[in-house]
Design a protein around this motif. Structure first.
Motif, PDB file in Angstrom:
ATOM      1  N   UNK A   3      22.258  -6.618   2.329  1.00  0.00           N
ATOM      2  CA  UNK A   3      23.582  -6.344   1.880  1.00  0.00           C
ATOM      3  C   UNK A   3      24.618  -7.218   2.308  1.00  0.00           C
ATOM      4  N   UNK A   4      24.816  -7.636   3.450  1.00  0.00           N
ATOM      5  CA  UNK A   4      25.597  -8.422   4.352  1.00  0.00           C
ATOM      6  C   UNK A   4      25.230  -9.879   3.783  1.00  0.00           C
ATOM      7  N   UNK A   5      24.269 -10.299   3.720  1.00  0.00           N
ATOM      8  CA  UNK A   5      23.559 -11.742   3.313  1.00  0.00           C
ATOM      9  C   UNK A   5      24.116 -11.942   1.860  1.00  0.00           C
ATOM     10  N   UNK A   6      23.947 -10.848   1.070  1.00  0.00           N
ATOM     11  CA  UNK A   6      24.318 -11.099  -0.330  1.00  0.00           C
ATOM     12  C   UNK A   6      25.737 -11.103  -0.462  1.00  0.00           C
ATOM     13  N   UNK A   7      26.446 -10.389   0.228  1.00  0.00           N
ATOM     14  CA  UNK A   7      27.949 -10.353   0.265  1.00  0.00           C
ATOM     15  C   UNK A   7      28.509 -11.630   0.500  1.00  0.00           C
ATOM     16  N   UNK A   8      27.909 -12.309   1.521  1.00  0.00           N
ATOM     17  CA  UNK A   8      28.497 -13.713   2.137  1.00  0.00           C
ATOM     18  C   UNK A   8      28.033 -14.670   1.128  1.00  0.00           C
ATOM     19  N   UNK A   9      27.009 -14.410   0.635  1.00  0.00           N
ATOM     20  CA  UNK A   9      26.592 -15.496  -0.640  1.00  0.00           C
ATOM     21  C   UNK A   9      27.581 -15.394  -1.677  1.00  0.00           C
ATOM     22  N   UNK A  10      27.919 -14.180  -2.112  1.00  0.00           N
ATOM     23  CA  UNK A  10      28.689 -14.293  -3.247  1.00  0.00           C
ATOM     24  C   UNK A  10      30.143 -14.937  -2.849  1.00  0.00           C
ATOM     25  N   UNK A  11      30.595 -14.474  -1.773  1.00  0.00           N
ATOM     26  CA  UNK A  11      31.842 -15.011  -1.189  1.00  0.00           C
ATOM     27  C   UNK A  11      31.687 -16.519  -1.092  1.00  0.00           C
ATOM     28  N   UNK A  12      30.819 -17.085  -0.615  1.00  0.00           N
ATOM     29  CA  UNK A  12      30.382 -18.695  -0.690  1.00  0.00           C
ATOM     30  C   UNK A  12      30.677 -19.170  -2.047  1.00  0.00           C
ATOM     31  N   UNK A  13      29.979 -18.559  -3.070  1.00  0.00           N
ATOM     32  CA  UNK A  13      29.966 -18.988  -4.378  1.00  0.00           C
ATOM     33  C   UNK A  13      31.529 -19.045  -4.824  1.00  0.00           C
ATOM     34  N   UNK A  14      32.184 -17.870  -4.728  1.00  0.00           N
ATOM     35  CA  UNK A  14      33.279 -17.668  -5.114  1.00  0.00           C
ATOM     36  C   UNK A  14      34.491 -18.815  -4.818  1.00  0.00           C
ATOM     37  N   UNK A  15      34.178 -18.964  -3.306  1.00  0.00           N
ATOM     38  CA  UNK A  15      34.916 -19.833  -2.565  1.00  0.00           C
ATOM     39  C   UNK A  15      34.520 -21.055  -3.047  1.00  0.00           C
ATOM     40  N   UNK A  22      35.349 -25.446   2.852  1.00  0.00           N
ATOM     41  CA  UNK A  22      35.381 -24.909   4.251  1.00  0.00           C
ATOM     42  C   UNK A  22      34.859 -23.492   4.262  1.00  0.00           C
ATOM     43  N   UNK A  23      35.521 -22.607   3.726  1.00  0.00           N
ATOM     44  CA  UNK A  23      35.182 -21.119   3.490  1.00  0.00           C
ATOM     45  C   UNK A  23      33.859 -20.945   3.118  1.00  0.00           C
ATOM     46  N   UNK A  24      33.649 -21.863   2.024  1.00  0.00           N
ATOM     47  CA  UNK A  24      32.373 -21.609   1.375  1.00  0.00           C
ATOM     48  C   UNK A  24      31.016 -21.914   2.426  1.00  0.00           C
ATOM     49  N   UNK A  25      31.379 -23.199   2.906  1.00  0.00           N
ATOM     50  CA  UNK A  25      30.234 -23.554   4.070  1.00  0.00           C
ATOM     51  C   UNK A  25      30.003 -22.556   5.051  1.00  0.00           C
ATOM     52  N   UNK A  26      31.133 -21.933   5.428  1.00  0.00           N
ATOM     53  CA  UNK A  26      31.043 -21.100   6.671  1.00  0.00           C
ATOM     54  C   UNK A  26      30.715 -19.625   6.129  1.00  0.00           C
ATOM     55  N   UNK A  27      30.815 -19.543   4.803  1.00  0.00           N
ATOM     56  CA  UNK A  27      30.306 -18.047   4.422  1.00  0.00           C
ATOM     57  C   UNK A  27      28.681 -18.240   3.989  1.00  0.00           C
ATOM     58  N   UNK A  28      28.287 -19.356   3.493  1.00  0.00           N
ATOM     59  CA  UNK A  28      26.947 -19.880   3.242  1.00  0.00           C
ATOM     60  C   UNK A  28      26.160 -19.910   4.495  1.00  0.00           C
ATOM     61  N   UNK A  29      26.650 -20.528   5.495  1.00  0.00           N
ATOM     62  CA  UNK A  29      25.972 -20.568   6.685  1.00  0.00           C
ATOM     63  C   UNK A  29      25.623 -18.987   7.209  1.00  0.00           C
ATOM     64  N   UNK A  30      26.623 -18.362   7.143  1.00  0.00           N
ATOM     65  CA  UNK A  30      26.458 -16.922   7.690  1.00  0.00           C
ATOM     66  C   UNK A  30      25.410 -16.236   6.844  1.00  0.00           C
ATOM     67  N   UNK A  31      25.327 -16.351   5.511  1.00  0.00           N
ATOM     68  CA  UNK A  31      24.473 -15.815   4.508  1.00  0.00           C
ATOM     69  C   UNK A  31      22.936 -16.197   4.934  1.00  0.00           C
TER      70      UNK A  31
END
Length: 58
Positions: A3-15, A22-31
């Motif tokens: 669930x957290x991985x999908x959450x960060x993936x959605x954040x990365x796409x939106x960002x 920068x935010x998208x790359x960070x969120x994608x790495x976390x995901x």
């Protein structure tokens, strides 16, 4: 964890769509990291389940 991985993936796409690269790359790495951890844990517990079930049945 998935669930957290999908959450960060959605954040990365939106960002990424909004131009916050920068935010998208960070969120994608976390995901990616969370997804890999999820897959490893899933495989470990699957193997443990088969091993324990085999010992209980035998």
């Amino acid at each position: 964890m998935l669930k957290w991985a999908l959450f960060f993936a959605v954040i990365a796409v939106i960002a990424g769509l909004l131009g916050f690269t920068g935010v998208a790359a960070g969120a994608a790495a976390i995901a990616k990291f969370l997804f890999v951890v999820f897959l490893v844990l899933c495989v470990v517990f699957l193997v443990l389940g088969f091993v324990i079930t085999k010992k209980i049945v035998d």
